[in-house]
Scaffold this motif. Sequence first.
Motif, PDB file in Angstrom:
ATOM      1  N   UNK A  27      -3.992  16.932  15.164  1.00  0.00           N
ATOM      2  CA  UNK A  27      -2.736  16.099  15.253  1.00  0.00           C
ATOM      3  C   UNK A  27      -2.537  15.686  13.764  1.00  0.00           C
ATOM      4  N   UNK A  28      -1.476  16.344  13.098  1.00  0.00           N
ATOM      5  CA  UNK A  28      -0.922  16.059  11.768  1.00  0.00           C
ATOM      6  C   UNK A  28       0.189  15.365  11.988  1.00  0.00           C
ATOM      7  N   UNK A  29      -0.003  13.889  11.557  1.00  0.00           N
ATOM      8  CA  UNK A  29       1.263  12.877  11.663  1.00  0.00           C
ATOM      9  C   UNK A  29       2.504  13.538  10.857  1.00  0.00           C
ATOM     10  N   UNK A  30       3.603  12.903  11.140  1.00  0.00           N
ATOM     11  CA  UNK A  30       5.008  13.160  10.597  1.00  0.00           C
ATOM     12  C   UNK A  30       4.669  12.425   9.034  1.00  0.00           C
ATOM     13  N   UNK A  31       5.012  13.002   7.823  1.00  0.00           N
ATOM     14  CA  UNK A  31       4.859  12.570   6.707  1.00  0.00           C
ATOM     15  C   UNK A  31       3.433  12.113   6.303  1.00  0.00           C
ATOM     16  N   UNK A  32       2.843  13.400   6.470  1.00  0.00           N
ATOM     17  CA  UNK A  32       1.224  13.312   6.042  1.00  0.00           C
ATOM     18  C   UNK A  32       0.828  12.675   4.495  1.00  0.00           C
ATOM     19  N   UNK A  33       1.900  12.771   3.778  1.00  0.00           N
ATOM     20  CA  UNK A  33       1.591  12.342   2.401  1.00  0.00           C
ATOM     21  C   UNK A  33       1.239  10.808   2.541  1.00  0.00           C
ATOM     22  N   UNK A  34       1.434  10.098   3.576  1.00  0.00           N
ATOM     23  CA  UNK A  34       1.230   8.543   3.676  1.00  0.00           C
ATOM     24  C   UNK A  34      -0.190   8.243   3.602  1.00  0.00           C
ATOM     25  N   UNK A  35      -0.949   9.611   4.099  1.00  0.00           N
ATOM     26  CA  UNK A  35      -2.501   9.388   4.247  1.00  0.00           C
ATOM     27  C   UNK A  35      -3.093   9.317   2.920  1.00  0.00           C
ATOM     28  N   UNK A  36      -2.266   9.744   1.859  1.00  0.00           N
ATOM     29  CA  UNK A  36      -2.880   9.973   0.617  1.00  0.00           C
ATOM     30  C   UNK A  36      -2.879   8.461  -0.241  1.00  0.00           C
ATOM     31  N   UNK A  37      -2.262   7.663   0.403  1.00  0.00           N
ATOM     32  CA  UNK A  37      -1.759   6.638  -0.581  1.00  0.00           C
ATOM     33  C   UNK A  37      -3.141   5.627  -0.443  1.00  0.00           C
ATOM     34  N   UNK A  38      -3.803   5.781   0.313  1.00  0.00           N
ATOM     35  CA  UNK A  38      -5.098   5.127   0.489  1.00  0.00           C
ATOM     36  C   UNK A  38      -6.429   5.812  -0.047  1.00  0.00           C
ATOM     37  N   UNK A  39      -6.229   6.981  -0.520  1.00  0.00           N
ATOM     38  CA  UNK A  39      -7.399   7.672  -1.063  1.00  0.00           C
ATOM     39  C   UNK A  39      -8.218   6.948  -1.901  1.00  0.00           C
ATOM     40  N   UNK A  40      -9.418   7.239  -2.152  1.00  0.00           N
ATOM     41  CA  UNK A  40     -10.091   6.702  -3.046  1.00  0.00           C
ATOM     42  C   UNK A  40     -10.848   7.821  -3.831  1.00  0.00           C
ATOM     43  N   UNK A  41     -11.643   7.609  -4.944  1.00  0.00           N
ATOM     44  CA  UNK A  41     -12.358   8.348  -5.643  1.00  0.00           C
ATOM     45  C   UNK A  41     -11.824   8.674  -7.046  1.00  0.00           C
ATOM     46  N   UNK A  42     -12.188   9.648  -8.017  1.00  0.00           N
ATOM     47  CA  UNK A  42     -11.618   9.699  -9.359  1.00  0.00           C
ATOM     48  C   UNK A  42     -10.347  10.235  -9.380  1.00  0.00           C
ATOM     49  N   UNK A  43      -9.803  10.910  -8.526  1.00  0.00           N
ATOM     50  CA  UNK A  43      -8.420  11.677  -8.400  1.00  0.00           C
ATOM     51  C   UNK A  43      -7.119  10.514  -7.988  1.00  0.00           C
ATOM     52  N   UNK A  44      -7.656   9.368  -7.496  1.00  0.00           N
ATOM     53  CA  UNK A  44      -6.755   8.457  -6.810  1.00  0.00           C
ATOM     54  C   UNK A  44      -5.440   8.179  -7.818  1.00  0.00           C
TER      55      UNK A  44
END
Length: 319
Positions: A22-39
Amino acid sequence: MATITFPVPSTTTSRFAVAATNIPEGPAALLRTVDGPYLAHIAGRLGTRQLQVAREDLTCLRWDPGQITAARPEDRQLARAFNEAEQFAVVTAFAPITDQPRAVQVARAAAYALAEATGGIAADLVTGHVLTPSTRERTRFVLADRWLGDVLPPFRANGRCTAADPGVDPEGVNGCACLRLRTRGLRRFGLPELQITEVACPHDLTALNVLRTTARRLLTDHWSWLATGPAVSDRAIPDALDLTQNDFNDFWGTTRRVPLTPPSPFQVHLSPLTARLIAVGPPAHFEGTINHWLWGDTLPLGLHDAQDAPASHPLPTAA
């Protein structure tokens, strides 16, 4: 010494895909809470041409999920699951050549984050391989980190090749010419891909390591050239390339010494096949076939037997 010339693009494109149930519509939103050195890198690029994320399904794909394969035997189940998926999040990085390798690292870090968020499987659409799950992009660039599409073909052509083992029968040195090995990934850094052909099956690993070492050295020189801010769009390089132990170590990202026999540099000869493909072979002065060269003692010892990164010896501990 002759030279070969190839065009250097001003921008390159890299694409990664994540297959999930299940890939949501607008999957880019999932990246707004990503952590780590590339945030910060992801946040700063997301939505620009340098980092685009889109949901795709089988009705709109312009690429074939069935062509994605496993680089390692342990990844075959992942590849089959990716082949059968129906929904994908596709990460695209269209970046200046001078932004490499950071641009592709940020894009792949985003793909890893999407795979983690969706429970999906990530793949590199340039190399055509699934990526190791539960992985995070390290900050230091290492070419051996699945950037080159460098894999060994099925052993002895899936058993069809019966050439003798040269360790038992000297005739086996040139017992066949089954193998053609080619990189898949240098083009995203603005370099032609590399190819080595007419290789006998017993020399497959040595030939692959020659490609790996050559690729690392060419990439090092390429980034040094780009750092000078060249005003031209073509680059000329010598058709004879001297390689050393450091180039082999740099491919793996290790400083551990790999013994060389002999200790002097070894040389490869480069021949342009197309504007985007260069053949790698023995130096022009070498007398014999490519298999004599791969089997002989002119190449570093480590190239004959190092399939993975050389392991560091553990430090002694106190009693």
